[in-house]
Design a protein around this motif. Structure first.
Motif, PDB file in Angstrom:
ATOM      1  N   PRO A  59       5.322   2.625  12.329  1.00 21.16           N
ATOM      2  CA  PRO A  59       5.672   3.963  12.819  1.00 21.16           C
ATOM      3  C   PRO A  59       5.534   4.979  11.696  1.00 21.16           C
ATOM      4  O   PRO A  59       5.866   4.689  10.549  1.00 21.16           O
ATOM      5  CB  PRO A  59       7.143   3.808  13.250  1.00 21.16           C
ATOM      6  CG  PRO A  59       7.305   2.344  13.494  1.00 21.16           C
ATOM      7  CD  PRO A  59       6.403   1.650  12.522  1.00 21.16           C
ATOM      8  N   ASP A  60       5.032   6.149  12.005  1.00 22.74           N
ATOM      9  CA  ASP A  60       4.816   7.182  10.994  1.00 22.74           C
ATOM     10  C   ASP A  60       6.121   7.927  10.753  1.00 22.74           C
ATOM     11  O   ASP A  60       6.296   9.080  11.149  1.00 22.74           O
ATOM     12  CB  ASP A  60       3.715   8.144  11.442  1.00 22.74           C
ATOM     13  CG  ASP A  60       3.288   9.082  10.321  1.00 22.74           C
ATOM     14  OD1 ASP A  60       3.745   8.880   9.178  1.00 22.74           O
ATOM     15  OD2 ASP A  60       2.517  10.010  10.602  1.00 22.74           O
ATOM     16  N   ALA A  61       7.037   7.223  10.066  1.00 26.60           N
ATOM     17  CA  ALA A  61       8.353   7.809   9.830  1.00 26.60           C
ATOM     18  C   ALA A  61       8.288   8.952   8.832  1.00 26.60           C
ATOM     19  O   ALA A  61       9.120   9.858   8.834  1.00 26.60           O
ATOM     20  CB  ALA A  61       9.317   6.732   9.322  1.00 26.60           C
TER      21      ALA A  61
ATOM     22  N   GLU B  53       5.708   1.975   1.030  1.00 28.60           N
ATOM     23  CA  GLU B  53       5.229   0.744   1.654  1.00 28.60           C
ATOM     24  C   GLU B  53       3.730   0.812   1.881  1.00 28.60           C
ATOM     25  O   GLU B  53       2.994  -0.130   1.645  1.00 28.60           O
ATOM     26  CB  GLU B  53       5.920   0.539   3.007  1.00 28.60           C
ATOM     27  CG  GLU B  53       7.330   0.034   2.901  1.00 28.60           C
ATOM     28  CD  GLU B  53       7.384  -1.369   2.373  1.00 28.60           C
ATOM     29  OE1 GLU B  53       6.747  -2.254   2.967  1.00 28.60           O
ATOM     30  OE2 GLU B  53       8.050  -1.592   1.366  1.00 28.60           O
ATOM     31  N   ARG B  54       3.230   1.969   2.346  1.00 28.57           N
ATOM     32  CA  ARG B  54       1.829   2.087   2.716  1.00 28.57           C
ATOM     33  C   ARG B  54       0.930   2.256   1.501  1.00 28.57           C
ATOM     34  O   ARG B  54      -0.230   1.842   1.504  1.00 28.57           O
ATOM     35  CB  ARG B  54       1.647   3.278   3.651  1.00 28.57           C
ATOM     36  CG  ARG B  54       2.364   3.073   4.971  1.00 28.57           C
ATOM     37  CD  ARG B  54       2.246   4.286   5.850  1.00 28.57           C
ATOM     38  NE  ARG B  54       2.893   4.033   7.124  1.00 28.57           N
ATOM     39  CZ  ARG B  54       2.905   4.904   8.119  1.00 28.57           C
ATOM     40  NH1 ARG B  54       2.302   6.068   7.989  1.00 28.57           N
ATOM     41  NH2 ARG B  54       3.506   4.612   9.246  1.00 28.57           N
ATOM     42  N   ASP B  55       1.462   2.891   0.453  1.00 24.21           N
ATOM     43  CA  ASP B  55       0.612   3.258  -0.663  1.00 24.21           C
ATOM     44  C   ASP B  55       0.582   2.215  -1.760  1.00 24.21           C
ATOM     45  O   ASP B  55      -0.196   2.337  -2.703  1.00 24.21           O
ATOM     46  CB  ASP B  55       1.100   4.578  -1.280  1.00 24.21           C
ATOM     47  CG  ASP B  55       0.925   5.744  -0.315  1.00 24.21           C
ATOM     48  OD1 ASP B  55       0.241   5.555   0.702  1.00 24.21           O
ATOM     49  OD2 ASP B  55       1.482   6.817  -0.581  1.00 24.21           O
ATOM     50  N   GLU B  56       1.415   1.190  -1.714  1.00 29.50           N
ATOM     51  CA  GLU B  56       1.431   0.168  -2.760  1.00 29.50           C
ATOM     52  C   GLU B  56       0.031  -0.420  -2.900  1.00 29.50           C
ATOM     53  O   GLU B  56      -0.604  -0.803  -1.939  1.00 29.50           O
ATOM     54  CB  GLU B  56       2.424  -0.940  -2.420  1.00 29.50           C
ATOM     55  CG  GLU B  56       2.521  -1.990  -3.514  1.00 29.50           C
ATOM     56  CD  GLU B  56       3.451  -3.117  -3.127  1.00 29.50           C
ATOM     57  OE1 GLU B  56       3.294  -4.194  -3.677  1.00 29.50           O
ATOM     58  OE2 GLU B  56       4.320  -2.893  -2.270  1.00 29.50           O
ATOM     59  N   GLY B  57      -0.434  -0.506  -4.132  1.00 23.35           N
ATOM     60  CA  GLY B  57      -1.742  -1.075  -4.378  1.00 23.35           C
ATOM     61  C   GLY B  57      -2.844  -0.047  -4.426  1.00 23.35           C
ATOM     62  O   GLY B  57      -4.017  -0.389  -4.434  1.00 23.35           O
TER      63      GLY B  57
ATOM     64  N   GLY C 211      -1.090   4.830   6.565  1.00 26.88           N
ATOM     65  CA  GLY C 211      -1.011   3.577   7.285  1.00 26.88           C
ATOM     66  C   GLY C 211      -2.210   2.671   7.141  1.00 26.88           C
ATOM     67  O   GLY C 211      -2.185   1.559   7.620  1.00 26.88           O
ATOM     68  N   GLU C 212      -3.303   3.127   6.469  1.00 27.88           N
ATOM     69  CA  GLU C 212      -4.513   2.314   6.447  1.00 27.88           C
ATOM     70  C   GLU C 212      -4.395   1.072   5.575  1.00 27.88           C
ATOM     71  O   GLU C 212      -5.194   0.156   5.679  1.00 27.88           O
ATOM     72  CB  GLU C 212      -5.714   3.160   5.980  1.00 27.88           C
ATOM     73  CG  GLU C 212      -5.690   3.560   4.514  1.00 27.88           C
ATOM     74  CD  GLU C 212      -4.963   4.858   4.271  1.00 27.88           C
ATOM     75  OE1 GLU C 212      -5.176   5.454   3.196  1.00 27.88           O
ATOM     76  OE2 GLU C 212      -4.182   5.276   5.141  1.00 27.88           O
ATOM     77  N   ASP C 213      -3.389   1.021   4.699  1.00 21.25           N
ATOM     78  CA  ASP C 213      -3.279  -0.103   3.777  1.00 21.25           C
ATOM     79  C   ASP C 213      -2.238  -1.133   4.213  1.00 21.25           C
ATOM     80  O   ASP C 213      -2.078  -2.156   3.573  1.00 21.25           O
ATOM     81  CB  ASP C 213      -2.957   0.398   2.371  1.00 21.25           C
ATOM     82  CG  ASP C 213      -4.066   1.273   1.823  1.00 21.25           C
ATOM     83  OD1 ASP C 213      -3.767   2.414   1.463  1.00 21.25           O
ATOM     84  OD2 ASP C 213      -5.226   0.831   1.809  1.00 21.25           O
ATOM     85  N   VAL C 214      -1.497  -0.845   5.253  1.00 25.92           N
ATOM     86  CA  VAL C 214      -0.485  -1.756   5.774  1.00 25.92           C
ATOM     87  C   VAL C 214      -0.646  -1.846   7.289  1.00 25.92           C
ATOM     88  O   VAL C 214      -0.724  -0.824   7.962  1.00 25.92           O
ATOM     89  CB  VAL C 214       0.943  -1.274   5.441  1.00 25.92           C
ATOM     90  CG1 VAL C 214       1.980  -2.133   6.147  1.00 25.92           C
ATOM     91  CG2 VAL C 214       1.186  -1.298   3.945  1.00 25.92           C
ATOM     92  N   LEU C 215      -0.700  -3.052   7.814  1.00 26.42           N
ATOM     93  CA  LEU C 215      -0.706  -3.258   9.253  1.00 26.42           C
ATOM     94  C   LEU C 215       0.349  -4.298   9.605  1.00 26.42           C
ATOM     95  O   LEU C 215       0.436  -5.344   8.961  1.00 26.42           O
ATOM     96  CB  LEU C 215      -2.077  -3.746   9.739  1.00 26.42           C
ATOM     97  CG  LEU C 215      -3.197  -2.709   9.804  1.00 26.42           C
ATOM     98  CD1 LEU C 215      -4.498  -3.378  10.260  1.00 26.42           C
ATOM     99  CD2 LEU C 215      -2.841  -1.562  10.752  1.00 26.42           C
ATOM    100  N   LEU C 216       1.153  -3.986  10.613  1.00 29.23           N
ATOM    101  CA  LEU C 216       2.126  -4.948  11.110  1.00 29.23           C
ATOM    102  C   LEU C 216       1.426  -5.973  11.993  1.00 29.23           C
ATOM    103  O   LEU C 216       0.446  -5.666  12.674  1.00 29.23           O
ATOM    104  CB  LEU C 216       3.212  -4.236  11.912  1.00 29.23           C
ATOM    105  CG  LEU C 216       4.086  -3.256  11.138  1.00 29.23           C
ATOM    106  CD1 LEU C 216       5.076  -2.580  12.079  1.00 29.23           C
ATOM    107  CD2 LEU C 216       4.815  -3.931   9.992  1.00 29.23           C
TER     108      LEU C 216
END
Length: 277
Positions: A167-169, A177-181, A187-192
């Motif tokens: 979710p785009d909180a 969470e999304r930008d790590e790495g 959201g492109e770097d993390v997918l549930l």
């Protein structure tokens, strides 16, 4: 707990070089007790939390020194042979062919096209985790990879996994969470990963994943165990000779950290109840 639906994480074990030392470390950290080992199964040693089966330790056997000291996660499958065939057909590698373990179940071990190792478990009399999501038990997992395109194409073709963006909180924790790495966010770097409507874990792209020894870690599936207090658990890890790899940090999924045990096996700890807001 009955056998988990296909695609759900259902078991975890760690290959260790010193079984007694590993039993001491995890026994103190998680309060685990251990069943007696059986020679016929290579001294495979099951861990229990308050009497419930939660994981296992696997001592390295002669000739297995090339296998890394590491935690492995197994996904529930209906047909180990058919799933292993899909792994091959989608560019994965079978490291251990489908094998029956007495009447406990049938298993295989594989490597995805980007290099992360995982297993499949077709339950017989052993359904897998007796409990999840409580202190001392499995709670979360994530595939850490530098090739998200390969991973995102592979797993939904092998298991009944649906991919979706978190979710785009818009919170700082969510962006972290999304930008790590080295990602750009959005959201492109993390997918549930979702199975039958339930979130079971995630795929995370990492540009560089550094181990406790300072080297770049291999792509892997990181297994998280629940604890009551992450900071207190980290102090115990270090007191027992383990190392902190990342964290602690807060996230939308709980306060968590990544560590290695004294033999070098990496895993995560998480308090899912400690979430921002």
């Amino acid at each position: 707990m009955p056998a988990r639906p296909e695609g759900f994480p259902c078991w975890a074990d760690a290959m260790v070089s010193d079984l007694d030392a590993a039993k001491h470390f995890y026994g103190v950290l998680f309060g685990w007790t251990f069943e007696g080992s059986a020679d016929e199964f290579g001294n495979y040693t099951q861990a229990r939390s308050n009497g419930d089966a939660v994981a296992a330790l696997v001592p390295q056997l002669p000739g297995q020194q090339a296998w890394p000291v590491a935690w492995s996660l197994y996904f529930a499958v209906r047909d180990a042979d058919a799933t292993a065939a899909r792994v091959r057909g989608r560019g994965g590698e079978i490291l251990m062919e489908p094998t029956s373990i007495a009447d406990y179940g049938r298993m295989f071990v594989a490597r995805d096209p980007a290099g992360a190792v995982f297993g499949g478990w077709q339950a017989g009399t052993h359904p897998g985790f007796a409990k999840v999501g409580v202190p001392g038990a499995y709670a979360w997992s994530e595939v850490r990879t530098r090739d998200p395109a390969a991973v995102d194409a592979f797993y939904p073709a092998v298991l009944p996994i649906t991919l979706r963006h978190p979710p785009d909180a818009g919170s700082g924790a969510e962006r972290a969470e999304r930008d790590e790495g080295g990602g750009k966010g959005g959201g492109e770097d993390v997918l549930l990963w979702e199975v039958a409507g339930a979130v079971i874990g995630m795929r995370r792209r990492v540009a560089e994943d550094v181990s406790a020894r300072g080297s770049v870690a291999s792509p892997r599936t990181e297994v998280y165990f629940a604890v009551v207090d992450v900071d207190e658990a980290l102090a115990t890890v270090e007191r027992l000779g383990g190392r902190v790899r990342r964290g602690p940090g807060d996230s939308p999924y709980g306060r968590r950290a990544s560590v290695t045990d004294p033999q070098g096996a990496g895993f995560g700890i998480i308090d899912a109840g400690a979430r921002p807001g």
